[in-house]
Write an enzyme that holds these catalytic residues in place. Structure first.
Site: not given
Ligand code: HPA
Length: 281
Positions: A73, A195, A214, A94-96
């Site tokens: 970024h 995940e 995001s 961007r702030t996540h």
């Molecule tokens: N999951 C969540 N965020 C992400 C992924 C993903 O598989 N790939 C890129 N950003």
């Protein structure tokens, strides 16, 4: 009196957005930005294809902004002159939500864009795909979202309608530009861990087709501010359990790099079409 701060919960966040928009107008010489874009992983190259760069402002020089904590970024706010005398504000800072700095900082750029005059907010990201036929490098329009962060950018009893959050009208314009664009439901997880396969299976069961970290919170703030939202994901990888190999940030960045030129061209054409539409309105 002390300068308004996002950390002071007694001060409305729009007070800081007003300061930020004033600073941007002063630094860029552009009093009004009509369209704002947040460029996520894989979308960075788009800025220079949109039009003529008027000014590049380091994010940390604008009230309420901080340098992006994510490699890939840019950490800048760029003012770009489009056709029809319109201007775009490109947010590369961007702030996540997973940075833990609070949801006010996550949506500050969106609120600043709204005060700066933007009627359209384009939110882009790199994300995991749940549909197996979405190969890495595929751009997908966001048609709706499921917010699994358990947070909201709205404060107090602010009941905002989200029925047509990802504007059907703007998606229509995007599909006129590229009729092959697919659409999907974006599921925002908190992250920063990817995940588990079970979470991806859950996301699919509840109606999701894209997973990421995001966009959903930003889209809600954009709607609160009265903007129309266009959301686009670059599928950088198949989500955990959909692809059999482990996920890595390096893989996400590599897929983004590989797709960047193509995406930049697509986004530039979509923004030109949206600008033509705004100019005629
Ligand atoms: N999951 C969540 N965020 C992400 C992924 C993903 O598989 N790939 C890129 N950003």
């Amino acid at each position: 009196m002390a300068e308004p701060s996002l950390d002071d919960l007694e001060t409305p966040p729009t007070a800081v957005a007003e300061l930020a928009a004033a600073a941007l107008a002063e630094r860029t010489g552009v009093v009004r930005h009509d369209i704002a874009l947040t460029l996520g992983s894989g979308w960075g190259e788009a800025a220079e294809r949109l039009g003529r760069t008027v000014a590049v402002v380091p994010a940390e020089e604008v009230p309420g902004f901080t340098r992006s904590g994510v490699p890939g970024h840019s950490g800048t706010l760029t003012s770009i002159e489009l056709e029809h005398g319109l201007h775009a504000l490109v947010i590369g800072a961007r702030t996540h939500f997973y940075e833990g700095r609070g949801v006010r900082r996550v949506v500050h750029s969106v609120r600043t864009a709204a005060v700066a005059g933007a009627r359209v907010m384009v939110l882009t990201n790199g994300a995991g795909g749940i549909r197996p036929h979405w190969k890495p490098g595929t751009p997908v329009l966001i048609e709706d979202h499921i917010n699994l962060t358990a947070a909201s950018p709205l404060e107090g009893a602010t009941f905002v309608d989200l029925t047509d959050l990802y504007s059907r009208r703007l998606r229509g314009i995007a599909r006129q530009v590229d009729p092959t664009l697919d659409e999907g439901v974006y599921v925002q997880f908190r992250g920063p861990h990817y995940e588990t396969p079970a979470e991806v299976a859950m996301a699919r069961t509840i109606g999701g087709s894209i997973v990421g970290m995001s966009t959903a919170l930003e889209a809600i703030a954009a709607r609160e501010a009265g903007m129309e939202v266009l959301g686009m994901s670059l599928i950088t990888n198949l989500a955990a359990g959909i692809q059999s190999t482990p996920l890595s940030h390096a893989e996400v960045l590599a897929a983004g790099k590989e797709a960047e030129g193509r995406l930049a061209d697509l986004l530039a054409r979509i923004v030109a079409a949206v600008a033509t539409d705004l100019a005629a309105a």
